[in-house]
Design a protein around this motif. Structure first.
Motif, short mmCIF file in Angstrom:
data_model
loop_
_atom_site.label_atom_id
_atom_site.label_comp_id
_atom_site.label_asym_id
_atom_site.label_seq_id
_atom_site.Cartn_x
_atom_site.Cartn_y
_atom_site.Cartn_z
N LYS A 337 -6.99 -2.19 3.04
CA LYS A 337 -6.88 -0.74 2.87
C LYS A 337 -6.20 -0.43 1.54
O LYS A 337 -5.57 -1.29 0.93
CB LYS A 337 -6.07 -0.14 4.01
N GLU A 338 -6.31 0.82 1.11
CA GLU A 338 -5.72 1.24 -0.16
C GLU A 338 -4.21 1.02 -0.16
O GLU A 338 -3.53 1.37 0.80
CB GLU A 338 -6.02 2.72 -0.41
N PHE A 339 -3.70 0.44 -1.23
CA PHE A 339 -2.27 0.15 -1.33
C PHE A 339 -1.50 1.31 -1.93
O PHE A 339 -2.02 2.06 -2.75
CB PHE A 339 -2.05 -1.11 -2.18
N LYS A 340 -0.26 1.46 -1.51
CA LYS A 340 0.65 2.44 -2.08
C LYS A 340 1.82 1.71 -2.73
O LYS A 340 2.18 0.62 -2.33
CB LYS A 340 1.15 3.40 -0.99
N LEU A 341 2.41 2.36 -3.72
CA LEU A 341 3.51 1.77 -4.47
C LEU A 341 4.68 2.75 -4.46
O LEU A 341 4.51 3.92 -4.78
CB LEU A 341 3.05 1.51 -5.91
N THR A 342 5.86 2.29 -4.05
CA THR A 342 7.00 3.19 -4.04
C THR A 342 7.45 3.49 -5.46
O THR A 342 7.21 2.69 -6.38
CB THR A 342 8.19 2.59 -3.25
N LEU A 346 7.62 1.01 -8.82
CA LEU A 346 6.94 1.33 -10.08
C LEU A 346 7.93 1.35 -11.24
O LEU A 346 7.65 0.82 -12.32
CB LEU A 346 6.24 2.68 -9.97
N ASP A 347 9.11 1.92 -11.03
CA ASP A 347 10.14 1.95 -12.07
C ASP A 347 10.54 0.54 -12.48
O ASP A 347 10.77 0.26 -13.66
CB ASP A 347 11.37 2.73 -11.60
N THR A 348 10.63 -0.35 -11.49
CA THR A 348 10.99 -1.75 -11.78
C THR A 348 9.90 -2.41 -12.61
O THR A 348 10.20 -3.14 -13.57
CB THR A 348 11.20 -2.52 -10.47
#
Length: 451
Positions: A337-342, A346-348
């Motif tokens: 399924k489509e992945f999400k990124l916190t 993303l900042d890291t």
């Protein structure tokens, strides 16, 4: 003919702008309020929107917000009252590319319009280049950073020429993709496109591969063989890792660049070739020239059109786009399924140095998709080598109670060893010290290096 939409409730202002732009060759469309501006954008799809801040029914900011949401590629210049800096900043945040304060000098407005339309042209060019590349190779160039746009602007200008191009940049920055974009957007696109990894072939084999050989030229040459340059005749040859070729091959390559002719190994027949040369390297060729490892005359022949691709750490604006592109790519390949990124993850990723550039980022994302048990990538799921980033040191504040420096150093060395599976070379790289310095500290603190 470029279309410009002017949205302003002051009829005199619209008249003045239309009169000033009369001889510029633009098609002018007008709107008297924010709602009309939105409808006009839907109908006419203007190349540029000049929109006033204060208008009845819906002000310029609200209208612009709606337009950018539904038509994100619309370029807009906000017209504001003199000195209203806060509003101008807000307009830029929403998506205006510039603003101009009333009353304004008409020549200044003309300059801003030309600049905006140049941006439109560059944006359209980049879209075309990347789409053509995707159609031909299945690969695409991802990014919106200023550095990448500058590169693609050069690609657009040089693609139709016959000029030799030298692409430089660190490993993993996408040099081959840029070479592909040049060839597939040139008038040679339907002709041969031959790629050679100069670093992957031995000295003798490289010469034979590039220039071909005659039967009996050397032991094992049982037949005549056409070289890569002959096979690329009428098209393009891409010489990757050009810094790896030896001086003997450099002489022959120089002759092709100067005379467009060559002989096969063991042959006497002079062969004419019509080939566009694109070379790439991650080495400092000028330094190699100074060290006597690369011919100076060859360097200048190759460096007719230099294109330097910035490393990923200088293209932080592209990291988010690339990350989601690779997440989507590998989730589809694996049927996930489509992945999400916190936001924290993303900042890291943005703060990491990415010494391996785009290739390293792609490998990390592929690993995360494969190993993740759910479809949310959090900071904690990122590889250890990414979590221990230099940026964290910059933000470190010495506590008022003080610290035990040796204890901190011992702890960091232990973390680096664990993060690299106790590979001392990689651990030293993470810590920014030499391997010898690391070994000294391991012995000093009696750190157990056994897995």
């Amino acid at each position: 003919m470029k279309k410009i939409l002017i949205a302003d409730d002051e009829k005199n202002m619209i008249w003045a702008i239309k009169r000033a732009l009369k001889d510029e060759g633009y098609t002018i469309i007008t709107a008297s309020n924010g709602k009309e501006a939105i409808e006009s954008v839907k109908i006419h799809e203007p190349d540029l929107l000049l929109i006033d801040l204060k208008m009845p029914e819906m002000n310029g900011l609200e209208a612009l917000k709606n337009i950018k949401k539904n038509f994100p590629n619309t370029l807009a210049i906000m017209m504001t009252a003199h000195g209203n800096v806060e509003t101008a900043i807000e307009a830029m945040k929403i998506g205006a590319i510039d603003y101009i304060s009333k009353p304004f000098d008409i020549e200044e407005l003309k300059i801003q319009i030309r600049k905006a339309l140049d941006i439109r042209k560059m944006s359209d060019t980049i879209d075309y280049l990347t789409e053509e590349l995707k159609n031909k190779t299945g690969k695409r160039i991802i990014g919106e950073s200023k550095g990448l746009k500058n590169v693609l602007n050069i690609v657009d200008k040089v693609a139709e020429s016959k000029a030799t191009v030298l692409i430089t940049g660190e490993s993993g920055t996408g040099k081959e993709l840029i070479a592909n974009a040049i060839h597939y957007n040139s008038d040679r696109a339907k002709n041969p496109y031959i790629k050679v990894n100069c670093g992957a072939l031995s000295e003798n084999l490289l010469e034979s591969e590039l220039f071909g050989h005659e039967k009996g030229a050397f032991t094992g040459a049982i037949n005549k063989k056409l070289g890569r340059f002959e096979r690329a005749d009428g098209g393009t040859i891409f010489l990757d890792e050009i810094g790896e070729i030896n001086l003997n091959v450099q002489v022959k390559l120089l002759r092709i660049l100067q005379e467009r002719e060559m002989e096969r190994v063991g042959g006497v027949e002079t062969i004419k070739v019509d080939v566009r040369i694109i070379a790439a390297t991650n080495k400092d060729l000028m330094k190699m020239v100074e060290e006597g490892k690369f011919r100076e005359d060859l360097y200048y022949r190759l460096n007719v059109i230099p294109i330097e691709i910035p490393p990923l750490r200088e293209r932080k604006d592209d990291i988010k786009l690339l990350t989601y592109y690779f997440l989507n790519k590998y989730s589809k390949e694996l049927g996930r399924k489509e992945f999400k990124l916190t936001d924290e993850a993303l900042d890291t990723l943005k703060n990491y140095e990415w010494r391996g550039n785009i290739r390293e980022l792609e490998n990390v994302i592929e690993r995360l998709v494969i190993l993740s048990e759910d479809n949310v990538i959090t900071k904690e799921k990122l590889p250890k080598e990414i979590l221990y980033i230099k940026g964290q040191i910059d933000n470190f504040k010495l506590p008022s109670s003080g610290i035990n420096l040796e204890e901190v150093e011992r702890n960091l060395i232990t973390q680096a060893l664990e993060a690299t599976n106790f590979n001392q070379t990689k651990s030293a790289k993470l810590l920014g010290i030499t391997r010898h310095a690391l070994i000294y500290r391991i012995e000093k603190y009696n750190i157990n290096t056994k897995k």
